[in-house]
Design a protein around this motif. Structure first.
Motif, PDB file in Angstrom:
ATOM      1  N   GLY A  98      -5.959  -1.575 -14.207  1.00  0.00           N
ATOM      2  CA  GLY A  98      -5.922  -1.841 -12.729  1.00  0.00           C
ATOM      3  C   GLY A  98      -4.913  -2.746 -12.443  1.00  0.00           C
ATOM      4  O   GLY A  98      -4.752  -2.968 -11.019  1.00  0.00           O
ATOM      5  N   LYS A 112       1.554  -0.508  -2.181  1.00  0.00           N
ATOM      6  CA  LYS A 112       1.097  -0.257  -3.619  1.00  0.00           C
ATOM      7  C   LYS A 112       0.223   1.107  -3.351  1.00  0.00           C
ATOM      8  O   LYS A 112      -0.488   0.939  -2.513  1.00  0.00           O
ATOM      9  N   ASP A 125      -2.068  -3.289  -8.984  1.00  0.00           N
ATOM     10  CA  ASP A 125      -2.283  -4.301  -7.677  1.00  0.00           C
ATOM     11  C   ASP A 125      -1.253  -5.543  -7.936  1.00  0.00           C
ATOM     12  O   ASP A 125      -0.824  -6.165  -6.856  1.00  0.00           O
TER      13      ASP A 125
HETATM   14 MG    MG Z   1      -7.113  -0.042  -8.906  1.00  0.00          MG
END
Ligand code: MG
Ligand code: ASP
Length: 445
Positions: free
Chosen positions: A197, A5, A200
């Motif tokens: 975010g 990632k 992930d």
């Molecule tokens: Mg991040």
């Protein structure tokens, strides 16, 4: 299969994208690349969702125009083949005009999700074309075809694996697959997100779904540091962390990882490596079940904490009082992080104030309530940290720092302090000096 990632800063510049290419092309075996949007892009898209609500079409058009320029510049710099360059630009324009149409529909959660996940759609399109331009075969996959995550806390990774295999079954063999982070299909079969975010989390959900050999998370920091490098000097990356240690650090504020990242891979024992796209030769941090070393490993801080104190003489020698209080928080779907009690009072903390007013209204019946906002939880993490002699120096802080709450012994791996956010930096620095700078960390164990 390995899952790699790359975060927003990794794909946020030409230099970064070139590094992502060389990392993705090195070594052998199949790889699934999960990409974020270019850094800053998701924030702009969130801004668009606010402008939809404000009915400000002019500003929306301005942002869409800037996003087109930004992505076109990347295409110009990276893709040499003229036809491919032209086609890729057209595809970006198509995504942006679809976005423009979306902004005209009646605002809803789905509209929000469609808009904010467009950055990943654009960047993965460009990266796939860039690899093609360099002669690297790859398949670009639409994550909406397989990221069926009905339950955000507990994703059904078997289902995701099933859908993934179905998606790729009709495609020709290749070593590199590319897909978007952040987006998911929810329980209503609608487009949704894994929260900010969340790429992930996409990576580890896919890692578990595909029984990957490992998951690599590439950012612009060389691993988990032993304290927050934004506020403290002389921090250093930690070579190894256990899943539990990483989960505690991510939850308690270490910005490098989305808080839920490690949960999908723990049971499958799939290691997660945190690496820096700009210094790929450095070891970074390995998160696995085999992490070695006991004692304090790292300190992190989480802001935006509210402390609530409930003082009541009715608590004296009574039972069932805590249950009643906790039920109120449960009804309002608000998680409690820290708790301390005395005979006639309980203090607890929450990090989500959305239902605070309603909660206070209900617990008001149980006693005298005090609410203090703008606090930070400072967390000392490491296996058996409570047995680490150095950790006792937290009590020395009491000489000259006001600490609102201490949670010690809740788990062997975590000691938490609650301080006013205005004192956070000085507490992080003082702790760092006391526990990490006096002697090297290995000697504490
Ligand atoms: Mg991040
Ligand atoms: N682009 C999304 C965000 O900025 C998801 C991610 O990068 O992880 O939140």
């Amino acid at each position: 299969m390995k899952v790699l990632k790359f975060g927003g800063t990794s794909v946020g510049s030409i230099e970064g994208i070139r590094n992502v290419k060389s990392i993705s092309c090195s070594g052998t075996g199949k790889k699934l690349l999960v990409l974020s949007a270019m850094s800053g892009v998701t924030n702009e898209l969130v801004r668009i969702t606010e402008l939809i609500a404000a009915d400000d079409e002019t500003s929306i058009d301005m942002i869409l125009g800037l996003l087109e320029i930004k992505h076109f510049q990347v295409i110009e710099e990276l893709i040499e083949n003229k036809l491919l360059r032209y086609e890729t630009k057209n595809e970006i324009s198509a995504i942006l005009s679809e976005l423009k149409k979306t902004t005209k529909r009646e605002y809803s959660e789905v509209i929000y999700s469609l808009v904010v996940t467009a950055g990943e759609r654009m960047l993965t399109r460009i990266f796939s074309a860039y690899l093609e331009d360099c002669g690297v075969a790859n398949h670009l996959l639409d994550a909406r075809d397989f990221m069926q995550v009905n339950n955000l806390e507990n994703p059904d990774t078997t289902l995701v694996g099933h859908k993934f295999k179905e998606t790729v079954s009709s495609l020709t063999e290749t070593d590199i697959y590319i897909t978007q982070g952040f987006v998911r299909i929810d329980e209503n079969n609608r487009v949704n997100t894994l929260k900010r975010g969340g790429s992930d989390y996409t990576a580890t959900i896919l890692g578990a779904a595909l029984d990957a050999q490992e998951v690599q998370i590439w950012t612009d920091i060389d691993g988990f540091h032993n304290n927050d490098p934004r506020y403290v000097e002389h921090t250093h990356p930690i070579a190894e962390l256990s899943f539990e240690e990483a989960a505690e650090l991510a939850y308690f504020g270490a910005k490098i990882l989305h808080p839920q990242t490690v949960s999908p891979v723990i049971h499958k024992n799939i290691p997660v490596y945190l690496k820096n796209t700009f210094t790929p030769f450095l070891p970074g941090t390995k998160i696995s079940a085999e992490a070695t070393g006991k004692g304090l490993k790292a300190i992190s801080a989480k802001d935006g904490i509210t402390a609530i104190k409930i003082k009541s003489n009715r608590m004296l020698m009574a039972h069932g009082f805590l249950r009643k209080i906790f039920e109120v928080f449960d009804r309002h779907q608000t998680a409690i992080d820290m708790i301390t009690t005395s005979e006639i009072a309980i203090s607890l903390t929450i990090d989500d104030n959305r239902n605070l007013v309603k909660i206070i209204e209900e617990i008001d019946d149980y006693g005298e309530i005090t609410v203090e906002k703008n606090h930070s939880i400072i967390c000392l993490v490491g296996e058996s940290v409570i047995k680490d002699k150095k950790a006792s120096s937290i009590f020395e802080l009491l000489h000259d720092t006001s600490i609102r709450m201490i949670s010690y012994g809740g788990s062997n791996n975590n000691i938490s302090l609650l301080v006013d956010t205005s004192n956070k930096i000085s507490v992080l620095q003082k702790l760092h000096q006391k526990v990490f700078e006096a002697k090297p960390v290995e000697e504490f164990v």
